[in-house]
Every structure is written in structure tokens, then in C-alpha cells.
Design a protein around this motif. Sequence first.
Motif, PDB file in Angstrom:
ATOM      1  N   ALA A  67       0.832  -1.206   0.000  1.00  0.00           N
ATOM      2  CA  ALA A  67       0.000   0.000   0.000  1.00  0.00           C
ATOM      3  C   ALA A  67       0.866   1.256   0.000  1.00  0.00           C
ATOM      4  O   ALA A  67       0.560   2.237  -0.704  1.00  0.00           O
ATOM      5  CB  ALA A  67      -0.927  -0.014   1.214  1.00  0.00           C
ATOM      6  N   TYR A  68       1.941   1.218   0.756  1.00  0.00           N
ATOM      7  CA  TYR A  68       2.839   2.378   0.807  1.00  0.00           C
ATOM      8  C   TYR A  68       3.514   2.602  -0.542  1.00  0.00           C
ATOM      9  O   TYR A  68       3.639   3.739  -1.010  1.00  0.00           O
ATOM     10  CB  TYR A  68       3.882   2.151   1.902  1.00  0.00           C
ATOM     11  CG  TYR A  68       4.881   3.263   2.065  1.00  0.00           C
ATOM     12  CD1 TYR A  68       4.480   4.529   2.455  1.00  0.00           C
ATOM     13  CD2 TYR A  68       6.244   3.048   1.835  1.00  0.00           C
ATOM     14  CE1 TYR A  68       5.407   5.561   2.620  1.00  0.00           C
ATOM     15  CE2 TYR A  68       7.171   4.055   1.988  1.00  0.00           C
ATOM     16  CZ  TYR A  68       6.745   5.312   2.381  1.00  0.00           C
ATOM     17  OH  TYR A  68       7.653   6.328   2.530  1.00  0.00           O
ATOM     18  N   ALA A  69       3.947   1.507  -1.180  1.00  0.00           N
ATOM     19  CA  ALA A  69       4.569   1.632  -2.499  1.00  0.00           C
ATOM     20  C   ALA A  69       3.572   2.185  -3.526  1.00  0.00           C
ATOM     21  O   ALA A  69       3.922   3.041  -4.359  1.00  0.00           O
ATOM     22  CB  ALA A  69       5.097   0.280  -2.954  1.00  0.00           C
ATOM     23  N   ARG A  70       2.347   1.716  -3.469  1.00  0.00           N
ATOM     24  CA  ARG A  70       1.320   2.209  -4.404  1.00  0.00           C
ATOM     25  C   ARG A  70       1.055   3.698  -4.187  1.00  0.00           C
ATOM     26  O   ARG A  70       1.027   4.486  -5.136  1.00  0.00           O
ATOM     27  CB  ARG A  70       0.030   1.405  -4.195  1.00  0.00           C
ATOM     28  CG  ARG A  70      -1.113   1.800  -5.131  1.00  0.00           C
ATOM     29  CD  ARG A  70      -2.429   1.242  -4.647  1.00  0.00           C
ATOM     30  NE  ARG A  70      -2.767   1.784  -3.330  1.00  0.00           N
ATOM     31  CZ  ARG A  70      -3.160   1.038  -2.296  1.00  0.00           C
ATOM     32  NH1 ARG A  70      -3.237  -0.270  -2.395  1.00  0.00           N
ATOM     33  NH2 ARG A  70      -3.451   1.625  -1.136  1.00  0.00           N
ATOM     34  N   PRO A  79       3.899   9.999   1.049  1.00  0.00           N
ATOM     35  CA  PRO A  79       3.099   9.685   2.243  1.00  0.00           C
ATOM     36  C   PRO A  79       3.992   9.377   3.437  1.00  0.00           C
ATOM     37  O   PRO A  79       5.181   9.099   3.277  1.00  0.00           O
ATOM     38  CB  PRO A  79       2.314   8.444   1.815  1.00  0.00           C
ATOM     39  CG  PRO A  79       3.190   7.784   0.794  1.00  0.00           C
ATOM     40  CD  PRO A  79       3.889   8.905   0.070  1.00  0.00           C
ATOM     41  N   ARG A  80       3.402   9.439   4.610  1.00  0.00           N
ATOM     42  CA  ARG A  80       4.145   9.125   5.828  1.00  0.00           C
ATOM     43  C   ARG A  80       4.476   7.641   5.844  1.00  0.00           C
ATOM     44  O   ARG A  80       3.596   6.799   5.651  1.00  0.00           O
ATOM     45  CB  ARG A  80       3.323   9.496   7.063  1.00  0.00           C
ATOM     46  CG  ARG A  80       4.010   9.202   8.376  1.00  0.00           C
ATOM     47  CD  ARG A  80       3.176   9.672   9.563  1.00  0.00           C
ATOM     48  NE  ARG A  80       3.752   9.266  10.822  1.00  0.00           N
ATOM     49  CZ  ARG A  80       4.769   9.900  11.429  1.00  0.00           C
ATOM     50  NH1 ARG A  80       5.285  10.965  10.856  1.00  0.00           N
ATOM     51  NH2 ARG A  80       5.248   9.474  12.585  1.00  0.00           N
ATOM     52  N   GLN A 102      13.824   1.540   1.907  1.00  0.00           N
ATOM     53  CA  GLN A 102      14.158   1.706   3.325  1.00  0.00           C
ATOM     54  C   GLN A 102      13.052   1.159   4.216  1.00  0.00           C
ATOM     55  O   GLN A 102      13.320   0.611   5.281  1.00  0.00           O
ATOM     56  CB  GLN A 102      14.494   3.176   3.647  1.00  0.00           C
ATOM     57  CG  GLN A 102      13.424   4.194   3.281  1.00  0.00           C
ATOM     58  CD  GLN A 102      12.645   4.705   4.473  1.00  0.00           C
ATOM     59  OE1 GLN A 102      12.565   4.022   5.483  1.00  0.00           O
ATOM     60  NE2 GLN A 102      12.073   5.885   4.340  1.00  0.00           N
ATOM     61  N   GLN A 103      11.791   1.253   3.769  1.00  0.00           N
ATOM     62  CA  GLN A 103      10.713   0.692   4.587  1.00  0.00           C
ATOM     63  C   GLN A 103      10.743  -0.826   4.580  1.00  0.00           C
ATOM     64  O   GLN A 103      10.455  -1.463   5.594  1.00  0.00           O
ATOM     65  CB  GLN A 103       9.367   1.208   4.091  1.00  0.00           C
ATOM     66  CG  GLN A 103       9.012   2.582   4.619  1.00  0.00           C
ATOM     67  CD  GLN A 103       8.972   2.643   6.131  1.00  0.00           C
ATOM     68  OE1 GLN A 103       8.079   2.091   6.764  1.00  0.00           O
ATOM     69  NE2 GLN A 103       9.958   3.315   6.735  1.00  0.00           N
TER      70      GLN A 103
END
Length: 573
Positions: A67-70, A79-80, A102-103
Motif C-alpha cells: 500500500a505504501y509503495a502504491r 506519504p508518511r 528503506q521501509q
Amino acid sequence: MSSPEIDSPSQRLDQHFHAMLARWTRSLSVVSPALALADWAAHLSLSPGRRLELAALAQQQAAELVAYARDSWQSADPPRPPLPDRRFAGPDWQHWPFNVMQQAFVMQEAWWAEATRGVWGVDRHHGELMGFWTRQWLDMASPANLPWTNPEVLRRTATEGGMNFLRGARDWVDDVQRLATSAPPAGTEEFAVGRNLATTAGKVVWRNALMELIQYAPQTPTVHAEPLLVVPAWIMKYYILDLAPGSSLIEHLVQQGHTVFAISWKNPGAEQRELGMDDYLQLGIADALRAVNAVVPGRPVHGVGYCLGGTLLSIAAAAMARDGDERFASLTLFAAQTDFSEPGELGLFIDESQLSLLEAQMQQRGYLRADQMAGAFQMLRSYDLLWSRLVQEYLLGERPALNALMAWNADATRMPARMHGDYLRQLFLHNDLAEGRYLAGGRAVALSDLQMPMFIVGTETDHVAPWRSVYKLHHLCPAEIRFVLTSGGHNAGIVSPPGQGHRHYRAATAAPGQPYVAPQDWFERTPVTEGSWWPAWIDWLAGRGGPRVKPPRLGAKAAPVLGDAPGTYVLER
């Protein structure tokens, strides 16, 4: 269990083999982490519920990462991140694809941190070892450590046309040459003891085979009648407390009207291999006290100990209390442990398997090399002390200038074989001092005999003497304790002169007979004071230092002047 006595050919063979193994493994036990891995893996295989939890966590992290990558790909504003991390706080790390890299790394670290704890049946030490070694392996794979996955390195390379790599290569070659020739790190040539380090005026007034005693010259017309004796750790040069003008605690004490004496330990070699803890008590503190009493007769002394010097001072004071000797008027302990049941991450390197390698190696050499201790401290803070420095110097091409504290840190000392084995086994491994088993002069000492007021300093981010471990003196000793918790780490938290920014501390006094307050409760209820803790200690000392009198002369008939400060032992390499 103590190390076996070497009294047969087979035991000598084992000793030589362990010493050879230590050279191959840089003095790190291979058995200890193997036992930890076997313990953890076996118990995890018998814990289906824990495995289900870890599988669910991996699934949750994968969904969050996707979801963060999208969102990162579709949004103009980054995004945070799900798991913010100070190592990747720079703006370059917040953009795709580097934010996803990094995430992914941070989530992997978080998963392994969770996986190595909370497994039924795993020995606590083994669980901590697993967590530590997985962090070390993962740190090596950090995207920050590779030039093609570090956006800050890529941007610097594009901006400078690759000149950062040329500078980094030059610095790498210089460092390798210095390592091969045992030369000090680059930049240390700008600092010299007696020139811009350890410059507070004074005289050496006592010398024996183990230490020199320095008496500092007064800088005020009158002084407090009762002198101070400073006992530094023997694993470091004393002048961290006399670092440089403006950042010297000893200079500050003298300027505030105190008569100060400081021990400067000898840098031992193979000929001192049989010196033990009792020798440090007798040739160190006992001889120093006699010299102080000769210069300032008839006055009690305020003992000040730093790190293991504070532990040694506590042992000496307990032995003196046992014997009815009341020469210590108060004790001040800086980042000094007396209960080693929770020594922090340094305890990861202290078990029977690890000590057997160290002791075998020290038996052959006669001492522990300074770089062996430094290597352990580097691993405890591998990001701050190793990887971030390598990236900055070799990939970004930035070699930061050394400051006085860094120069002092590079001026390390050795430790005699017998003494090092004594304190590792009796203090760290067996916790004899806190449990009333420690023998000084052949007889047990008890911290509960200490009745003099105490000023205890812990530091918030200490990896060597965690403040909650330092705080344990509260339930070992019935004396009045003024406990101070200051910002900073083991060294920078103590070297905290007034006027430096971003400093704060908490302070509270526990009176004799007062109910015990747990460390976390103490932390939450004690207000924060901005600034350096030094003035608070000076005020505390002033109320206990006796009337103001004419300064004593430098030296005495029984402690004659032998030369100028900082003496000769501190110059030994």
C-alpha cells in the motif's frame, strides 16, 4: 564457574587452542551464538502459536509495504512511512523507490526483532544474543550502505562527478595503512596531551607501579577545606575529565574553589599481567588516599568515581566502612554500576564461552588490547560508530574533523590479564558485589555498609552503564542518594559543561528510610531541568565541602612533587 587452572599439558593445549581460535574470530565466541541459535530455533519449532503470530505479522507488513509503495507511486507528496526511522529521515529517502527500499529494510528489522523475543522456553541471554546478531547481519544489508541504493550518495555522485568516491578511496587507503601500522586515526595529530588536552595546571605528587596522583593548582584565593579524589576507570585515560579548556570537569571544580586530586592509571603491559582488583584497590585508591591525607591532613575526602572507577571506588568505600575507616565524607559516581544483574548490551559479550577465549588470549599476551574493547563498543552502536561513519567517509567523501572527545576516545588503554578476568567474572558474570560475595583484602564487603551521602549520575542513552542499572544502588545502600539522570550517553553525558545547548537533566533525592521508587516511576515523576547538571553537583558539594580556607601547598613531605601534570603514565601507548 571460574576459569580452569592451567596445571597439566592437556589444559595448556586447550588454552593454546582457545587463544588461536580467538585470533581467528577477533576474540568473539562462535559457540555462544551457535548455542543461542539452537535454543531459539528449537523452541520456536515447538511454539506453533508464536509461529502463527510471526506469519501474521509478515503478512501485515507485506500489505502495508504494498500500500505504501502504491501511494508513493501515485502521489506527488510522499506519504508518511509506516515505520519512521531516524536513519532514513533525510528528504532524499522519502521519494520512490528509495522510500520503499528503506521501509522494506525497517520492516524486516522489526520482524526479526519480534521473532527473537517472546518465544517460550528460550533462555533470556540466548534471546538477547539472537536479537543482537540478527541486527548486526541486517545492518550490513542496509540500503544506506550501498552506493546504488543510497539516494544521498547518488545525488552527491551526480553533483560532483564521482569525486566523492575518489576522496573516499583516498581516505580508505589512509585508514588501512594506519591500521596496518597501528597508527592513531587521522586527525589525532591535531591533539596532544599537555598541549590542548589535559592542560589544567597541577603537579604529580605520588607515583607507584600502577598510578600517578595529580594535585591540581588552586585557582581561587580560598578553597573548600575538604579535598576531592577523582578515580577514573582503568579502561580509559583519565583526562576525559580534564578534556580541554572550557570542557574540563576538573578545571571547573578548581575554578569553583575545590582542591582536586586525580588518579592517572598506568597503561599496563605484559609485565603487569598479574595485577588484580586488590592491587587496584591498594596501589590505586589506598595509596592515593594516603597521599591526599599527607597534603591535606585531618580532613575527610570526597570520592569521585567514573565508570568502572566508580565501581572500584564503591568497593574501596565499602571495605573502609567495614573496617571502621571514615575518611570518605561523600561519594559521587558517574555512570558507574554496582549491580550488574542488568548490565545492558555489554552483557551480550560476557558468558563462559566468551570469557574462555578472552582469558586464553590474555594468558598468552598478558593483557587485553585496547582495540578489542573498542570493537565490542562499536558493535553495540554499529550504526552510529561504524556504518554511518563508513558511508560518510568512503561513499560521500566527507571526513569529519576530530574533536577533543573523539581524540581522547582514540587514546585507548590496555588491561592486565588477571584484573580483567577478575572484574568480568566477579562483577559482570557473577554479580558478587551486589550480592555480598565480593572479597576485598580477603573479606567480604557490603554496599549496605555505606552511610555517607551520595551523588549518582546516570545518562539517558548509555550503552555501557544503562541508567536503570546505575539506579539499582537505591535498593543496595541505605544512604542519602541524590540521583541525576542527564541527557547524552556514557561520555558526552558526563562531559557537559554549562553553556552547551540541548542539555537537560532530572534530579531527586532519596532520603534514608524513604520508600523505594522504581526507575520508571522516578523518571515519570521527576521534572526536567534545562542545562548542564554540573552546577547542581557543585551546589551539592559546596554544602558538604567544609569552610573556606587557604589553599594547601602543592605536595608535602610524604607526597613530594615529582613533576608537572599531566604526568608520564598518561603518555604511555
